[in-house]
Design a protein around this motif. Structure first.
Motif, PDB file in Angstrom:
ATOM      1  N   ALA A 108      12.185  10.392   1.059  1.00 28.06           N
ATOM      2  CA  ALA A 108      11.465  11.231   2.021  1.00 28.06           C
ATOM      3  C   ALA A 108      10.574  10.374   2.924  1.00 28.06           C
ATOM      4  O   ALA A 108      10.515  10.567   4.146  1.00 28.06           O
ATOM      5  N   ALA A 109       9.891   9.391   2.327  1.00 29.31           N
ATOM      6  CA  ALA A 109       8.996   8.523   3.096  1.00 29.31           C
ATOM      7  C   ALA A 109       9.756   7.669   4.095  1.00 29.31           C
ATOM      8  O   ALA A 109       9.235   7.345   5.174  1.00 29.31           O
ATOM      9  N   SER A 110      11.004   7.309   3.758  1.00 30.63           N
ATOM     10  CA  SER A 110      11.789   6.444   4.643  1.00 30.63           C
ATOM     11  C   SER A 110      12.075   7.110   5.983  1.00 30.63           C
ATOM     12  O   SER A 110      12.427   6.436   6.955  1.00 30.63           O
ATOM     13  N   GLY A 162       1.521   6.173  -7.152  1.00 27.85           N
ATOM     14  CA  GLY A 162       0.374   6.963  -7.587  1.00 27.85           C
ATOM     15  C   GLY A 162       0.672   8.451  -7.624  1.00 27.85           C
ATOM     16  O   GLY A 162       0.302   9.163  -8.566  1.00 27.85           O
ATOM     17  N   ILE A 163       1.371   8.945  -6.589  1.00 37.46           N
ATOM     18  CA  ILE A 163       1.740  10.365  -6.561  1.00 37.46           C
ATOM     19  C   ILE A 163       2.699  10.688  -7.694  1.00 37.46           C
ATOM     20  O   ILE A 163       2.567  11.727  -8.371  1.00 37.46           O
ATOM     21  N   ALA A 212       0.836  -1.208   0.000  1.00 37.47           N
ATOM     22  CA  ALA A 212       0.000   0.000   0.000  1.00 37.47           C
ATOM     23  C   ALA A 212       0.868   1.254   0.000  1.00 37.47           C
ATOM     24  O   ALA A 212       0.591   2.223  -0.728  1.00 37.47           O
ATOM     25  N   SER A 213       1.929   1.258   0.804  1.00 39.47           N
ATOM     26  CA  SER A 213       2.809   2.428   0.849  1.00 39.47           C
ATOM     27  C   SER A 213       3.479   2.653  -0.509  1.00 39.47           C
ATOM     28  O   SER A 213       3.622   3.786  -0.961  1.00 39.47           O
ATOM     29  N   SER A 214       3.884   1.558  -1.149  1.00 40.66           N
ATOM     30  CA  SER A 214       4.525   1.662  -2.455  1.00 40.66           C
ATOM     31  C   SER A 214       3.543   2.151  -3.520  1.00 40.66           C
ATOM     32  O   SER A 214       3.890   2.967  -4.381  1.00 40.66           O
ATOM     33  N   LEU A 260       7.402  -0.443   9.327  1.00 39.20           N
ATOM     34  CA  LEU A 260       7.077  -1.555   8.422  1.00 39.20           C
ATOM     35  C   LEU A 260       8.163  -2.629   8.514  1.00 39.20           C
ATOM     36  O   LEU A 260       9.333  -2.362   8.305  1.00 39.20           O
ATOM     37  N   LYS A 261       7.778  -3.833   8.799  1.00 43.37           N
ATOM     38  CA  LYS A 261       8.712  -4.949   8.882  1.00 43.37           C
ATOM     39  C   LYS A 261       8.647  -5.765   7.585  1.00 43.37           C
ATOM     40  O   LYS A 261       7.564  -6.141   7.138  1.00 43.37           O
TER      41      LYS A 261
END
Length: 376
Positions: free
Chosen positions: A247-249, A218-219, A211-213, A257-258
């Motif tokens: 930036a998200a990291s 999408g952005i 989902a995060s990816s 997130l594991k």
């Protein structure tokens, strides 16, 4: 029938990486036949033995989507401190890779293939693809006035020869390079990754990673459409994916997130299967042998000269492998070599080098083509 074939391809791309990952337990044979190598070969077998009949565009879409989703997950492990500490050696190795490509491509074309029809166009396109990527090959080809058929022939030769080098690079390549260059230890980081990926992530965590990816992709797609009105500018899309992923990291929710690296690695193997499905050897049947021979000589000369220069300038093995991959294959292939050498930290500097190569490739390719045409 088409629906069945498409469903079969999707199942193959989704399922075979799981089987390929089991080879890690095969001892020495597993070290040579890495999951990356197996996935690529398997895709090639399916494609060239006509075991799958889906449209090329669908195969391209599958490989593009899988690598686009994998990239953010792999970049969550980015270490800006590592990039800063190793910036000099990566820049030196990148510069040496460019120099090696220009000298080797030009010298081989003039010395051994001067009488080959359209040698100026062939040399220009090969230099463009070995500095930037496939997009540069096509752009340089059109810039030098090459016909679509001739561009397709050069591209087919590059896929076959470059694919062979990729198999070496992701199997025995790192060990061979380590015999020549100073070896940079990455064991401390590798052990951390192995500990993190020892257990399969829970289904809920896998979905969260995906989902995060998907959100980042999408952005990036939205920004590309907003600025260019299409998705044809792959360089901009990769820049967006890379920047947003880094930036998200830094976000706490992403750091929790594991298994993000493990999920990204699996998507990377899916990309390798899709890439193998695109390798069409039939394009080289007929008058393609001289072009294949030129391509083999060019890539051997480029890599060999780069290795020699790296030895002289004391470039370590990791920097050489990453910048060689960046220039010859481009951004999507950096995670493959990072997975092979067991150091995800090299992904970010590798992608940066690949993007610089893309920006330089058209100028160098067209310039070399004009120069060869002038002297011959």
């Amino acid at each position: 029938m088409k629906t069945v074939q498409i469903a079969f391809q999707i199942l193959v791309i989704l399922g075979f990486p799981y089987l390929a990952q089991r080879t890690k337990h095969w001892g020495k044979l597993g070290n040579f036949l890495s999951p990356v190598v197996l996935c690529y070969i398997f895709g090639m077998i399916l494609s060239n033995f006509n075991l799958i009949h889906t449209p090329i565009k669908f195969r391209e879409a599958c490989s593009q989507i899988s690598i686009a989703l994998a990239l953010p997950l792999l970049l969550y492990s980015s270490d800006l401190g590592f990039v800063y500490r190793n910036l000099k050696v990566f820049l030196v190795s990148f510069a040496l890779a460019i120099l090696a490509a220009v000298v080797a491509t030009g010298a081989i074309a003039v010395a051994f293939f001067a009488h080959l029809p359209q040698i100026d166009q062939a040399a220009g396109m090969l230099l463009a693809v070995y500095v930037g990527g496939t997009v540069n090959l096509f752009a340089t080809g059109y810039g030098l006035g090459a016909t679509p058929d001739y561009i397709g022939l050069i591209n087919a030769a590059d896929i076959v020869v470059g694919g062979s080098y990729l198999l070496i690079l992701t199997s025995v390549g790192p060990k061979l390079v380590a015999l020549v260059l100073h070896r940079k230890p990455s064991t401390a980081y590798t052990h951390t990754i192995e500990e993190e990926t020892a257990a399969t992530p829970a289904p809920g965590m896998i979905l969260a990673c995906l989902a995060s990816s998907i959100v980042i992709l999408g952005i990036s797609v939205g920004l590309s459409y907003l600025i260019f009105g299409n998705l044809k500018n792959s360089t901009f899309l990769i820049l967006c994916l890379t920047t947003l992923s880094i930036a998200a990291s830094r976000l706490e929710v992403i750091q929790k997130l594991k298994g993000s690296f493990q999920v990204g690695e699996y998507l990377l193997l899916m990309f390798c299967v899709g890439l193998g499905l695109l390798a069409d050897l039939e394009q080289l049947v007929g008058g393609g042998f001289p072009i294949v021979l030129l391509t083999i000589c060019t890539i051997l000369g480029t890599v060999g000269l780069h290795l020699l220069l790296a030895k002289i300038f004391k470039v370590d093995d990791e920097a050489f492998l990453v910048t060689s991959t960046a220039t010859i294959f481009g951004p999507p292939f950096i995670p493959q070599i990072a997975a092979t050498i067991g150091n995800p930290k090299v992904i970010l500097p590798g992608i940066a080098a690949a993007l610089m190569g893309i920006m330089l490739a058209n100028y160098l390719g067209i310039g070399l083509g004009w120069f060869i045409n002038w002297i011959l």
